[in-house]
Design a protein around this motif. Structure first.
Motif, PDB file in Angstrom:
ATOM      1  N   MET A  64      49.250  49.944  46.150  1.00  0.00           N
ATOM      2  CA  MET A  64      47.808  49.734  46.226  1.00  0.00           C
ATOM      3  C   MET A  64      47.266  50.196  47.575  1.00  0.00           C
ATOM      4  O   MET A  64      46.232  50.874  47.655  1.00  0.00           O
ATOM      5  CB  MET A  64      47.496  48.249  46.016  1.00  0.00           C
ATOM      6  N   ASP A  68      44.797  53.338  48.033  1.00  0.00           N
ATOM      7  CA  ASP A  68      43.472  53.071  48.593  1.00  0.00           C
ATOM      8  C   ASP A  68      43.185  54.004  49.759  1.00  0.00           C
ATOM      9  O   ASP A  68      42.154  54.677  49.802  1.00  0.00           O
ATOM     10  CB  ASP A  68      43.373  51.616  49.048  1.00  0.00           C
ATOM     11  N   ILE A  78      39.661  50.906  46.008  1.00  0.00           N
ATOM     12  CA  ILE A  78      40.531  50.752  44.847  1.00  0.00           C
ATOM     13  C   ILE A  78      40.322  49.401  44.156  1.00  0.00           C
ATOM     14  O   ILE A  78      40.692  49.219  42.995  1.00  0.00           O
ATOM     15  CB  ILE A  78      42.017  50.917  45.241  1.00  0.00           C
ATOM     16  N   LYS A  90      40.355  52.245  40.231  1.00  0.00           N
ATOM     17  CA  LYS A  90      41.434  51.475  39.619  1.00  0.00           C
ATOM     18  C   LYS A  90      41.672  51.861  38.156  1.00  0.00           C
ATOM     19  O   LYS A  90      42.741  51.600  37.613  1.00  0.00           O
ATOM     20  CB  LYS A  90      41.173  49.973  39.722  1.00  0.00           C
ATOM     21  N   ASN A  95      46.213  55.132  38.765  1.00  0.00           N
ATOM     22  CA  ASN A  95      46.111  53.743  39.222  1.00  0.00           C
ATOM     23  C   ASN A  95      46.209  52.708  38.108  1.00  0.00           C
ATOM     24  O   ASN A  95      46.192  51.505  38.383  1.00  0.00           O
ATOM     25  CB  ASN A  95      44.781  53.534  39.963  1.00  0.00           C
ATOM     26  N   PHE A 101      45.944  43.097  41.192  1.00  0.00           N
ATOM     27  CA  PHE A 101      44.710  42.928  41.968  1.00  0.00           C
ATOM     28  C   PHE A 101      44.369  41.451  42.141  1.00  0.00           C
ATOM     29  O   PHE A 101      43.683  41.075  43.089  1.00  0.00           O
ATOM     30  CB  PHE A 101      43.555  43.660  41.281  1.00  0.00           C
TER      31      PHE A 101
END
Length: 327
Positions: A64, A68, A78, A90, A95, A101
């Protein structure tokens, strides 16, 4: 008149320099020492608890952070959700498998209670990425902080992420656009020590690779056979895949040893052994884990310095910009 004019010019130059310096304020490790001293404790405890419940969390958080920073700089773009009129990062193809998340959401909720509207979502990702590396046996480094959260996120931008099919020259060019050198590229690739790949990212290497070879000839034959069995063609198991090294839950230098043995899962990973510009770095890290750890910490700091928007904000909710939070 001349001395007075010169003095005025100097003052103007000094003022412009001061304004420029403030607009490009440097990140630093003690940014929240006074405003949110419990920050790092909250992040580490939350990430550790999530990782204990789901062993895939460390790899996903590390990925992540990388994904990002590589798009618009480290600005938490992201994390923004898609809307009826915009598909966000995302939901871009590279992704879709990032996930986890909710871990950042949990951290943010606790921080909004402890020190409201203070810590950016971008800084949370950066700290969490360090923590998942450290708790998995990897190095520790002092995360530099002070990032702002961006307000733009577009799935179309994810085409700029390095694909698993790139060769070394393409990888070098991609990283150079972010101010990262060849050594940084090979070092950060070592983050795959915690990684997992679905079949779709490497199946072309083990089925009908070319007119002359059924599988990529760079690949260890026994390893290739194992991948063919896991990912038969045609395959309909979207969750099937392969860990990117043999100690997938431990952050170590095994990834580089696997590359030298012809057991790189991605074509882009295996290409690091084939090119003289990168092979020596792979060999050095395979021999010396402490060297890899030292360089990884340094390269993560450089990656974290890839700047996002200077006109960002501190989001109240990591999934939506503040202007939408009111509605």
């Amino acid at each position: 008149m001349a001395p007075l004019l010169a003095k005025n010019i100097i003052q103007i130059i000094f003022l412009l320099f001061t304004i420029f310096s403030l607009s490009k304020a440097e990140l630093h490790a003690h940014y929240y020492d006074q405003t949110c001293p419990q920050l790092e404790k909250i992040v580490s405890e939350t990430v550790l608890e999530a990782s204990n419940h789901d062993p895939k969390v460390p790899a996903r958080i590390l990925r992540m952070f990388f994904h990002d920073c590589f798009i618009r700089g480290c600005d938490a773009s992201i994390l923004l959700d898609s809307t009826a009129t915009n598909q966000a990062e995302k939901d871009g193809p590279p992704n879709v498998s990032v996930r986890s998340f909710y871990v950042i959401d949990d951290v943010k909720a606790k921080l909004e209670s402890a020190c409201p509207h203070t810590v950016s979502c971008a800084d949370i990702i950066a700290i969490a990425a360090r923590d998942v590396v450290t708790m998995s046996g990897g190095p520790y480094w002092s995360v530099l902080k002070g990032r702002k959260d961006g307000m733009v996120s577009k799935a179309s931008d994810t085409v700029n992420l390095p694909a698993p099919t790139l060769n070394v020259s393409q990888l070098i060019q991609s990283f150079a656009k972010r101010g990262l050198g060849v050594k940084d590229m090979v070092t950060l690739s070592g983050g795959h020590t915690l990684g997992f790949s679905h079949c779709s990212s490497f199946v072309a290497r083990v089925h009908n690779f070319s007119l002359l070879h059924a599988v990529d000839p760079r690949m260890n034959k026994e390893f290739a056979l194992g991948l063919r069995n896991k990912c038969p063609k045609p395959f309909n198991n979207g969750d099937a895949g392969q860990f990117l090294d043999s100690t997938a839950s431990v952050f170590d230098n095994d990834y580089y040893k696997q590359l030298l043995a012809g057991k790189g899962v991605f074509s882009s990973d295996q290409s690091l052994v084939d090119d003289y510009r990168t092979r020596w770095i792979v060999e050095a890290f395979a021999r010396d884990q402490s060297l890899f750890f030292k360089e990884f910490a340094a390269s993560m700091l450089k990656l974290g310095n890839v700047r996002g928007s200077e006109n960002g904000e501190v989001r109240l909710n990591c999934r939506i910009p503040n202007w939408r939070h009111k509605y």
